[in-house]
Design an enzyme around this catalytic site. Structure first.
Site, PDB file in Angstrom:
ATOM      1  N   GLU A 232      -0.405  43.779  48.076  1.00 17.38           N
ATOM      2  CA  GLU A 232      -0.198  42.123  47.937  1.00 17.38           C
ATOM      3  C   GLU A 232      -1.032  42.167  46.923  1.00 17.38           C
ATOM      4  O   GLU A 232      -2.174  41.928  46.629  1.00 17.38           O
ATOM      5  CB  GLU A 232      -0.493  42.161  49.362  1.00 17.38           C
ATOM      6  CG  GLU A 232      -0.383  40.981  49.957  1.00 17.38           C
ATOM      7  CD  GLU A 232      -1.403  40.313  51.055  1.00 17.38           C
ATOM      8  OE1 GLU A 232      -1.207  39.353  51.322  1.00 17.38           O
ATOM      9  OE2 GLU A 232      -1.242  41.364  52.057  1.00 17.38           O
ATOM     10  N   ASP A 234      -2.416  38.093  46.424  1.00 17.65           N
ATOM     11  CA  ASP A 234      -2.252  36.519  46.899  1.00 17.65           C
ATOM     12  C   ASP A 234      -2.320  35.600  45.685  1.00 17.65           C
ATOM     13  O   ASP A 234      -3.767  35.413  45.284  1.00 17.65           O
ATOM     14  CB  ASP A 234      -3.165  37.134  47.984  1.00 17.65           C
ATOM     15  CG  ASP A 234      -3.086  37.133  49.794  1.00 17.65           C
ATOM     16  OD1 ASP A 234      -2.123  37.597  49.075  1.00 17.65           O
ATOM     17  OD2 ASP A 234      -4.214  37.894  49.529  1.00 17.65           O
ATOM     18  N   GLU A 237      -3.809  31.168  49.172  1.00 22.05           N
ATOM     19  CA  GLU A 237      -3.679  31.405  50.000  1.00 22.05           C
ATOM     20  C   GLU A 237      -5.146  29.812  49.980  1.00 22.05           C
ATOM     21  O   GLU A 237      -5.906  29.967  49.289  1.00 22.05           O
ATOM     22  CB  GLU A 237      -4.654  32.533  50.597  1.00 22.05           C
ATOM     23  CG  GLU A 237      -4.229  33.355  50.635  1.00 22.05           C
ATOM     24  CD  GLU A 237      -4.213  34.669  51.861  1.00 22.05           C
ATOM     25  OE1 GLU A 237      -3.522  34.666  53.275  1.00 22.05           O
ATOM     26  OE2 GLU A 237      -5.456  35.186  50.963  1.00 22.05           O
ATOM     27  N   HIS A 248      -4.315  42.968  46.961  1.00 26.21           N
ATOM     28  CA  HIS A 248      -4.634  44.067  47.986  1.00 26.21           C
ATOM     29  C   HIS A 248      -4.461  45.347  47.064  1.00 26.21           C
ATOM     30  O   HIS A 248      -2.673  45.058  47.522  1.00 26.21           O
ATOM     31  CB  HIS A 248      -4.236  43.602  48.984  1.00 26.21           C
ATOM     32  CG  HIS A 248      -5.108  42.893  49.843  1.00 26.21           C
ATOM     33  ND1 HIS A 248      -5.594  42.098  50.573  1.00 26.21           N
ATOM     34  CD2 HIS A 248      -4.874  40.841  49.345  1.00 26.21           C
ATOM     35  CE1 HIS A 248      -6.404  41.056  50.353  1.00 26.21           C
ATOM     36  NE2 HIS A 248      -5.659  40.360  50.072  1.00 26.21           N
TER      37      HIS A 248
END
Length: 457
Positions: A232, A234, A237, A248
């Site tokens: 993942e 990001d 956020e 991640h």
């Protein structure tokens, strides 16, 4: 990180659910959301669309002219779903009323996600994916280039997250791998992320009914035996108070169903296959408390542009990922990301060296290194021709979003390096309270572009 999000019932028929077969009660029509691919010669418009994640949809019996729920509240219908495979046969996933039920609206290049939508009943949050066409997710590989979008977070208070991120999902939602999944990307199936979420109703074409346990804080949610994991990235956020971007990596490749210790649950957080913490860059956490927020350098009371550059070892999409850089543009001015003011951590971008220094300075476990660092994050973009773009709005039943915009964890002093991530109080973000006090909150994403370095903004 992306935690679970939830919705309440729609009238007596609609419930928070996911499925693999297709119902016919509501025709599925994907909202258009144009995007652009850019080169040094200019940008070309893509006729892309968005699709609602399957976990939000109504799940009902496949019996002709019958609409008995397969899942109601936080419980499965045991008659229709006595086991995972029978449930997949007996239950159908239906189309969505995007604006009326879920508060999702698009116009041209702009997408609005509303927090709470009240109709016959209440819907909370949503998650959508960018589609190349009606049956395939748009796969994006920004390595050696950049990814850019405009965002308006002025209507997102403490405790909410308007997120935009990449997930290592299959382009068809897993339909080719799992023949029992006849819904595919058209109905938003196949989700995964680095938290290995257990609340997904169907994983690998089977219902996640085994060991299903209702949530203690959400009447419409629960968790099953299996989680669904993948790399993942990001990109965004954020709310109006704080923001972070975070890779991640996972040791696995692509969407992977986990069980037991490989999910990294509870006390085994660092024993699973994914780096749940990631290596984050939050300007406030890195010491610059005046860079991002209402009235600050990046003024969140107004729309702005977010540019994320993926620098590789050879400058191409085939090289190893070695740095993730961030820039902003607002009112015609381009701003470099704020630099760390932590004495032992230098830089304003994410590199393996930055991550190692940050983990040491904050006393955090460097699971990012264990799971493969930036090289593994880059490899995820190369797999299957890219990653899937997810956009969502959600509140946090697990940690009240304190990890993003407040002091976290709560058992450490806010004066401890790395604990304070934003100005929000530690009492904010309680889902029941924020759903009541700020139901009209929303996030707007627009002008999504990707391509060569310095061509998208």
């Amino acid at each position: 990180m992306q935690y679970s999000t939830y919705i309440a019932i729609l009238a007596t028929l609609l419930r928070l659910t996911a499925s693999q077969k297709v119902g016919t009660y509501t025709t599925e029509t994907h909202p258009s959301l144009s995007s652009s691919k850019c080169t040094s010669s200019g940008c070309t418009t893509q006729s892309t669309k968005v699709v609602l994640d399957s976990n939000w949809r109504w799940l009902h019996t496949t019996a002709a002219n019958q609409y008995t729920n397969c899942y109601t509240g936080s419980a499965w219908n045991t008659a229709l779903c006595p086991d995972p495979t029978t449930c997949a046969t007996n239950c159908a996933l239906d189309g969505a009323d995007y604006s009326g039920v879920y508060g999702i609206a698009s116009t041209g290049t702009e997408l609005t996600l509303k927090f709470v939508t009240t109709g016959a009943n209440k819907n909370v949050g949503s998650r959508v994916y960018l589609m190349e066409n009606d049956t395939k997710y748009q796969m994006i590989n920004p390595l050696g280039g950049e990814f850019t979008f405009d965002v308006d977070v002025s209507n997102l208070p403490c405790g909410l997250n308007g997120a935009l991120y990449f997930s290592g999902m299959d382009a068809d939602g897993g339909a080719a791998k799992y023949p029992s999944n006849t819904a595919g990307a058209k109905y938003g199936t196949g989700y995964c992320d680095a938290q290995c979420p257990h609340d997904i109703k169907f994983i690998n074409g089977e219902a996640n009914t085994l060991d299903w346990t209702p949530s203690s804080t959400d009447a419409n949610a629960g968790s099953g035996r299996y989680g669904t994991c993948c790399d993942e990235m990001d990109i965004w956020e954020a709310n109006s108070m704080a923001t972070a971007y975070t890779p991640h990596p996972c040791t696995s490749t692509g969407q992977t169903r986990c069980s037991g210790t490989e999910c990294g649950d509870g006390d085994n957080r660092y024993g699973g296959i994914c780096d749940k913490d990631g290596c984050d860059f939050n300007s406030y956490r890195m010491g610059n408390t005046g860079f991002y927020g209402i009235g600050k350098t990046i003024n969140t009371s107004q729309k702005f542009t977010v540019i994320t550059q993926f620098i590789t070892s050879d400058g191409t999409a085939n090289g190893d990922l070695i740095e993730i850089k961030r820039k902003y543009k607002q009112n015609g001015v381009v701003y470099e990301n704020s630099a760390s003011t932590i004495s032992t951590v230098s830089g304003n971008s994410i590199t393996d060296a930055f991550c190692a220094a940050q983990k040491t300075a904050f006393g955090d476990t460097n699971d990012f290194a264990t799971k493969g660092k930036l090289k593994k994050m880059g490899a995820a973009f190369k797999n299957n021709g890219g990653m899937v773009l997810s956009m969502s709005i959600w509140d946090d039943h697990a940690a009240h979003m304190l990890w993003l915009d407040s002091s976290y964890p709560l058992d450490k002093s806010s004066s401890t390096p790395g604990v304070k991530r934003g100005e929000c109080a530690t009492t904010t973000g309680v889902p029941s309270e924020i759903e009541a006090s700020a139901p009209n909150s929303s996030v707007k994403f627009s002008n999504i572009k990707w391509g060569a370095l310095n061509t998208t903004y």
